[in-house]
Structures are given as structure tokens and as C-alpha cells.
Design an enzyme around this catalytic site. Structure first.
Site, PDB file in Angstrom:
ATOM      1  N   HIS A 156       0.851  -1.182   0.000  1.00 21.29           N
ATOM      2  CA  HIS A 156       0.000   0.000   0.000  1.00 21.29           C
ATOM      3  C   HIS A 156       0.891   1.236   0.000  1.00 21.29           C
ATOM      4  O   HIS A 156       2.061   1.185   0.403  1.00 21.29           O
ATOM      5  CB  HIS A 156      -0.878   0.049   1.254  1.00 21.29           C
ATOM      6  CG  HIS A 156      -2.019  -0.912   1.235  1.00 21.29           C
ATOM      7  ND1 HIS A 156      -2.977  -0.927   0.242  1.00 21.29           N
ATOM      8  CD2 HIS A 156      -2.374  -1.890   2.119  1.00 21.29           C
ATOM      9  CE1 HIS A 156      -3.872  -1.862   0.499  1.00 21.29           C
ATOM     10  NE2 HIS A 156      -3.532  -2.474   1.631  1.00 21.29           N
ATOM     11  N   CYS A 199      -0.055   2.549  -4.484  1.00 22.39           N
ATOM     12  CA  CYS A 199      -0.739   3.807  -4.799  1.00 22.39           C
ATOM     13  C   CYS A 199       0.143   4.982  -4.417  1.00 22.39           C
ATOM     14  O   CYS A 199       0.997   4.888  -3.544  1.00 22.39           O
ATOM     15  CB  CYS A 199      -2.057   3.913  -4.032  1.00 22.39           C
ATOM     16  SG  CYS A 199      -3.451   3.119  -4.846  1.00 22.39           S
TER      17      CYS A 199
END
Length: 318
Positions: A156, A199
Site C-alpha cells: 500500500h 498507490c
């Protein structure tokens, strides 16, 4: 917090939610004629003290590649070390499990081994555990007999940070900052390649529709300590990165395909241009029950400080 509009698609973010001249014409003409013969100085475009000094220590390394060569020397005894930090489960609040990242790791490891890399994968390391591993790889390993270093992080992220199992970190400090030429001399003037699947924000790219229209030596030299790096992100700053929970992330799918098809045929930047095109054109989110997330696009982001071309050559391991 990671948003998930459909069990097949997920996203890699972590938190969800003029100067005027008074000189005469005569003076200007004289300066213009004579200025080329005067010794010039280089100045930095920086605001602040001109006496700031870099913290890097003086080092003298032996370049494995000729100063004017177009390609890096990829004829060392070994291809290179490849380290994969694969993060699937987290102890950080609101960070969901990254289903499909195991597929990414499996295919990436196989593709890198096929290129001749010695691959070491790590799964779900904490910040402290990552720090210890990175200390080892940057301080204790001698890369003299290796062509290059490659590191991949699957996790992440948000703009400017990536998550370990138990918290965020800045990749420029934790990752590539440890392998600059002054800190890791045996990698100086060798390719240091970083691939980040994460991301970089929560913005979405809906894309635009296009229609095709066809018209028919032995001298010494000094290098910056941050030279010879390549950092490839799965998406551009501020945007989501997409991952299929069964097939893996779009970026890793395209990257592994490029390595497997063209790894010994094309140079790395050409392969990454192919990866950009595959992700940009051939992938689109399929979340029909969420109009906001449906039919979204993505484009990887490559930052190159390479000073030559990287071309993997087949090695004869006898």
C-alpha cells in the site's frame, strides 16, 4: 483506508479517504563579444546559504564501464541481486489485505530468475525488520562481481510514502538512499533498479477516448552519487494503482510480461515504454456496481537517472 468497489479489483492507497537591464547598448555589445573568452563559473539555482556542503564522503571507485560507453557493463560473473519486499497483511488500522500480491511476487521472482538474478523475497516485514535487511544489503554485501541491483516493493502507499507491515516510510530514505555511490561503493556506476507497486494517492484517471489516424578509456571521471538509478512507480503521483485480486497488479503483470518476452532482446527503458503502453491501453477497471471506480485507467511513472542503457545479456553459468 483501501476502497474496494468489487472483490476483483483493489487499490494500493493507504488512507482512502523579471529582471531589467540598465546597461548601455555599447556595453552590452562589448560584453557579448568578449564574454565567450572569459572564464565562466557555474552557480546553483538554490535559495539559501551558498556554503551548504553535501554530507557524502570522498570516495574513489573503479568504474566497471568505460566513461563513454553507451551500455552498462553487464558481463560480470553474476547478473545481480534482486530483493522483493512483498506486503500482503498489515497491522496498520484501515489497511486491508492485498489479495493478489502473492501472484505478483511469484511471477516477478520467476521472471527475474529467468534473467539470471539471484532473488530474495521477503513477506510482511515490519519497519524494524526491513531496516535490518536493508542494512545488510547496503552495508555488508559486496557487489563487485555483480552487474546490478534490483529491488521491488509491493505494498500500500500514499503520495511520498510506502507502508511496511506496521507503518509508513519514505522510500528515498529507506530504500534507494542507502545505495548511493558514496554509501555502497561496489555498486557505484552500476544500475540500481527500483520497482514500486503501490498507490501514490487517491485520485482516479478516467482517461480519454482516442481515434487512430494513420498518415503514413583509462581516464578518471567524477559522477554524482545519485547517478545510475532507475525508479519505476506503478502510477503517477497522486493517483491510484490498480490490482486484480486473482491476476495481480496491472503494473506487475505488464512488467513480468516484458521481462519474459523481451528481457534479452530490448534495453530496459524500451521495455518499460512497452510496460507503460500495455498498462495505459490494455487495462481498464471493471467495477460495474461502482460508477466512480468503473472503467478507470492508469499510467506508470518512470524516473531515470541512468547514464547508459541497461541491456541484459545471457550468461553462461558453467
Amino acid at each position: 483506508m483501501e476502497k474496494n468497489g468489487n472483490p476483483e479489483y483493489q487499490y494500493e492507497n493507504g488512507n482512502g479517504d523579471v529582471a531589467t537591464s540598465t546597461s548601455s547598448t555599447q556595453t552590452t555589445q562589448i560584453d557579448g563579444l568578449t564574454g565567450f573568452n572569459r572564464r565562466s563559473e557555474d552557480v546553483g539555482d538554490a535559495f539559501g546559504s551558498p556554503f551548504f556542503q553535501s554530507q557524502s564522503r570522498r570516495s574513489l571507485g573503479i568504474s566497471p564501464t568505460d566513461k563513454d560507453a553507451w551500455f552498462y557493463n553487464m558481463k560480470h560473473k553474476h547478473r545481480g541481486k534482486a530483493i522483493i519486499f512483498n506486503h500482503e497483511n498489515f497491522e496498520v488500522r484501515d489497511l486491508k489485505s492485498r489479495s493478489g500480491t502473492g501472484t505478483d511476487c511469484y511471477h516477478l521472482e520467476a521472471a527475474l530468475r529467468n534473467l539470471g538474478f539471484d532473488v530474495t523475497p521477503y513477506v510482511d516485514l515490519t519497519l524494524n525488520e526491513m531496516n535490518k535487511k536493508l542494512n545488510y544489503w547496503s552495508e555488508e554485501v559486496d557487489y563487485s562481481d555483480y552487474d546490478c541491483l534490483l529491488m521491488a516493493v509491493l505494498s500500500h502507499g500514499e503520495q511520498g510514502i510506502i507502508y511496511a507491515k506496521d507503518g509508513p516510510y519514505k522510500p528515498e530514505d529507506q530504500l534507494w538512499g542507502r545505495f548511493t555511490g558514496d554509501k555502497c561503493l561496489s555498486l557505484a556506476n552500476k544500475p540500481k533498479l527500483f520497482f514500486i507497486q503501490a498507490c501514490q494517492g487517491d485520485r482516479l484517471d478516467k482517461g480519454i477516448t482516442m481515434r487512430t489516424q494513420v498518415d503514413g578509456g583509462g581516464s578518471s571521471f567524477k559522477i554524482p552519487i545519485h547517478a545510475d538509478f532507475l525508479i519505476a512507480y506503478s502510477t503517477i503521483p497522486g493517483y491510484y494503482s490498480w490490482r486484480n485480486t486473482q491476476k495481480g497488479s496491472w503494473f506487475m503483470q505488464a512488467l513480468c510480461e516484458a521481462f519474459n518476452k523481451y528481457g534479452f532482446e530490448l534495453d530496459l527503458l524500451t521495455m518499460l515504454t512497452y510496460v507503460n503502453r500495455r498498462v495505459a491501453i490494455d487495462f481498464e477497471s471493471n467495477v460495474p456496481n461502482n460508477t466512480l471506480m468503473h472503467q478507470q485507467k492508469q499510467i506508470p511513472c518512470i524516473t531515470s537517472m541512468l547514464t547508459r542503457l541497461v541491456k541484459f545479456e545471457k550468461k553462461n553459468y558453467k
